[in-house]
Design an enzyme around this catalytic site. Structure first.
Site, mmCIF file in Angstrom:
data_model
loop_
_atom_site.group_PDB
_atom_site.id
_atom_site.type_symbol
_atom_site.label_atom_id
_atom_site.label_comp_id
_atom_site.label_asym_id
_atom_site.label_seq_id
_atom_site.Cartn_x
_atom_site.Cartn_y
_atom_site.Cartn_z
ATOM 1 N N TYR A 47 -0.244 -2.137 4.608
ATOM 2 C CA TYR A 47 -0.196 -3.368 3.813
ATOM 3 C C TYR A 47 -1.584 -3.994 3.793
ATOM 4 C CZ TYR A 47 1.022 -7.820 1.841
ATOM 5 O OH TYR A 47 1.065 -8.916 1.020
ATOM 6 N N TYR B 110 2.543 -3.070 -6.625
ATOM 7 C CA TYR B 110 2.519 -3.843 -5.383
ATOM 8 C C TYR B 110 3.893 -3.717 -4.735
ATOM 9 C CZ TYR B 110 0.999 -7.672 -2.356
ATOM 10 O OH TYR B 110 0.619 -8.441 -1.291
#
Lengths: 167, 406
Positions: free
Chosen positions: B340, B290
């Protein structure tokens, strides 16, 4: 307590805010307080409703000295808050208070977020911001009655090595 | 630990909208498209998807709207509040829902106009909202955005181990090289360490602009069902052999009160997932981290044990995380360069890697034919990828993980 404007932002501290109301009421009297567990006696930096160590629901506010050491920091070069743009660049510091440092384990401490300001409530110069620097609490009084705790450099010599970014 | 579910479930369908900063559509329209594309990808019709899971930060659309749009009639659905690290956690919950007999096949989606409506970085609506509760001890001081929420951890880590901003830039360089071979990526241009260092500061000393991910409008979907059902579907299944959901380090939201600041949730989640999956680091061919910011990648790689604490700065410069390296990381370009998505695109990418059909610029990529030439505008398929790992970040204190096998 109720609603306050601070730096163009609206703060809401209702009477039933059992975590933070007492913190800001004390700040109004220029006292920095933390919660103390009624069972094991440990202090906690985050004023939650129970003790993270034992975990008793009994607590009381206790005043601390307001002295501490910068544990970590960030320099805000760009802020998403419109009202703070004129303040940037400014330092947000994570201050480890002198009370209960390194307890109950060596990696624990009472850590409070605030800005590092000078006596006139302006941001401290970036070159003076360092992990390990000694600080003490100051209070930014607003006309509508709220007071916000911050820190300033205390001028004491650091207890160990200091660190700051170099670019 | 109970391991009987290892390999019993699989991701069988993946779908996404285009990644943009001007979707011109609602989260409902995008969510419907991502789910529909995942159903088509899997070869599932509306009668065959009977479970839905989603996550949101008050910025998505309810499953109950999209189920109408797509003619679905779920036997089970939940819309969960949550951000990063929800992707892997919900994959585990989907397995649980199926195992409990509540449904058979679950579409998990995330839909967000993360730039044009509800900017994930905090600009606009988030910064204008009132301050109460635990934010009272942070936001009056200007501590609001995600890059700030975790910055104390990384400044402290830099001080402890001598990490420099330049070290982080190598992560951006690797991910941008990968993105240059991804037609879907929003930022395809390869960047240099100097480009990152020359981009304007956001938060010193942890993040220049190019250390931050790309706010994006998009929806994404993965479909989970049993390995048994997967045999009758279109795609090579990505078998789930390990999953952990939102494990925490002590302190939760107040993690900075406790413990080693550079030790993030992966330190706790890692041993559990490696034990569950029965694999070691050296068995894993490709990873997804992430990458909300370059520093979240470095902290996760260290905390999951890819290298020792403090060695991340050398690890990310060694070439190991690059395509062609030993364990490439974020081969789609991730949040930093592809888009994102709150974690979903790194899972989707690893499913494609295990299928061998990564959508790069190789002419016959869809048929699994790749050149393995990783130069700009070329391939991004990892050769013979058999096992993948995802590391999901919620905060320094919250993390999920997923290990899949072909």
């Amino acid at each position: 307590m109720a609603n306050y404007e601070y730096r163009g932002q609206m703060l809401s501290i209702p009477d039933n805010d059992s975590e933070y109301r007492g913190y800001f009421e004390a700040a109004g009297e220029h006292k920095l307080v933390v919660k103390k567990c009624g069972a094991c006696g440990l202090l906690r930096g985050e004023p939650g409703p129970a003790c993270p160590w034992c975990p008793s629901l009994d607590w009381e506010w206790v005043e601390v000295s307001g002295k501490g050491t910068i544990y970590s920091y960030q320099i805000v070069a760009h802020t998403v808050v419109p009202a703070l743009k004129d303040l940037a660049p400014f330092a947000i510091v994570l201050v480890e208070l002198d009370e209960q440092s390194g307890k109950p384990t060596e990696e624990d401490g009472l850590r409070i977020v605030a800005n590092l300001l000078t006596d006139d409530m302006k941001p401290e110069k970036e070159e003076n911001v360092a992990i390990g620097a000694r600080v003490e609490v100051i209070f930014d009084d607003e006309p509508d009655g709220i007071s916000i705790p911050h820190f300033k450099l205390s001028g004491e010599p650091p207890k160990g090595e200091t660190w700051q970014h170099v670019f | 630990m109970e391991t009987s579910l290892v390999g019993k479930y699989a991701i069988v369908g993946i779908g996404e909208t285009e990644y943009s900063r001007a979707s011109g559509r609602t989260t409902r329209a995008m969510g419907a498209m991502a789910i529909r594309r995942a159903m088509d990808d899997a070869g599932l019709d509306s009668t065959q998807v009977d479970g839905m899971l989603s996550y949101h930060s008050g910025d998505s659309t309810p499953s109950t709207s999209i189920m109408y749009d797509l003619g679905l009639k779920p036997n089970f659905y939940m819309d969960c509040s949550g951000g990063g690290s929800s992707s892997e956690a919900l994959i585990g919950l989907a397995m649980g829902a199926i195992e409990a007999g509540m449904c058979d096949t679950v579409a998990i989606f995330r839909s967000m106009n993360g730039y044009s409506n509800f900017r994930i970085g905090g600009t606009g609506a988030r910064a204008a909202s009132g301050i109460s509760g635990m934010d009272l001890m942070k936001r009056p001081y200007g501590l609001i955005s995600a890059v700030q929420q975790f910055a104390f951890n990384f400044t402290k880590h830099m001080a402890t181990y001598g990490v420099k901003s330049e070290d982080l830039a190598h992560i951006k360089v690797a991910h941008s090289n990968h993105a240059s071979n991804n037609p879907k990526a929003m930022m395809k241009q390869r960047v240099t360490v100097q480009d990152v260092m020359d981009s304007r500061w956001i938060i010193r000393p942890v993040a220049h602009l190019l250390d931050c991910c790309l706010e994006t409008d998009n929806a994404t979907c993965v479909i989970v069902t049993s390995a048994e059902r997967a045999k009758n579907l279109k795609q090579t299944p990505a078998h789930i052999i390990g999953v952990q959901g939102r494990g925490t380090k002590p302190g939760g939201d107040f993690h900075f009160q406790h413990g080693n600041m550079g030790r993030v949730a992966g330190h706790y989640v890692g041993p559990r997932i490696f034990d569950m999956a029965g694999v070691k680091h050296e068995d894993i061919d490709v990873t997804g981290c992430y990458d909300a910011f370059t520093y979240t990648v470095l902290l996760q790689l260290e905390s999951y044990g890819w290298c020792k604490p403090g060695e991340g700065k050398d690890y990310v410069k060694s070439g190991v995380i690059n395509l062609g390296g030993k364990v490439p990381n974020n081969t789609s370009g991730g949040h930093l360069c592809e888009a994102y998505t709150h974690g979903m695109n790194m899972v989707i990418e690893n499913v494609r890697q295990l299928r061998g059909t990564v959508d790069d610029y190789c002419p016959n990529a869809a048929n699994g034919e790749h050149t393995y030439d990783y130069s700009e505008g070329g391939c991004r398929q990892v050769k013979d990828a058999e096992v993948s790992m995802n590391m999901g970040w919620g905060t320094p204190a919250v993390g999920s993980a997923l290990i899949m096998r072909k």
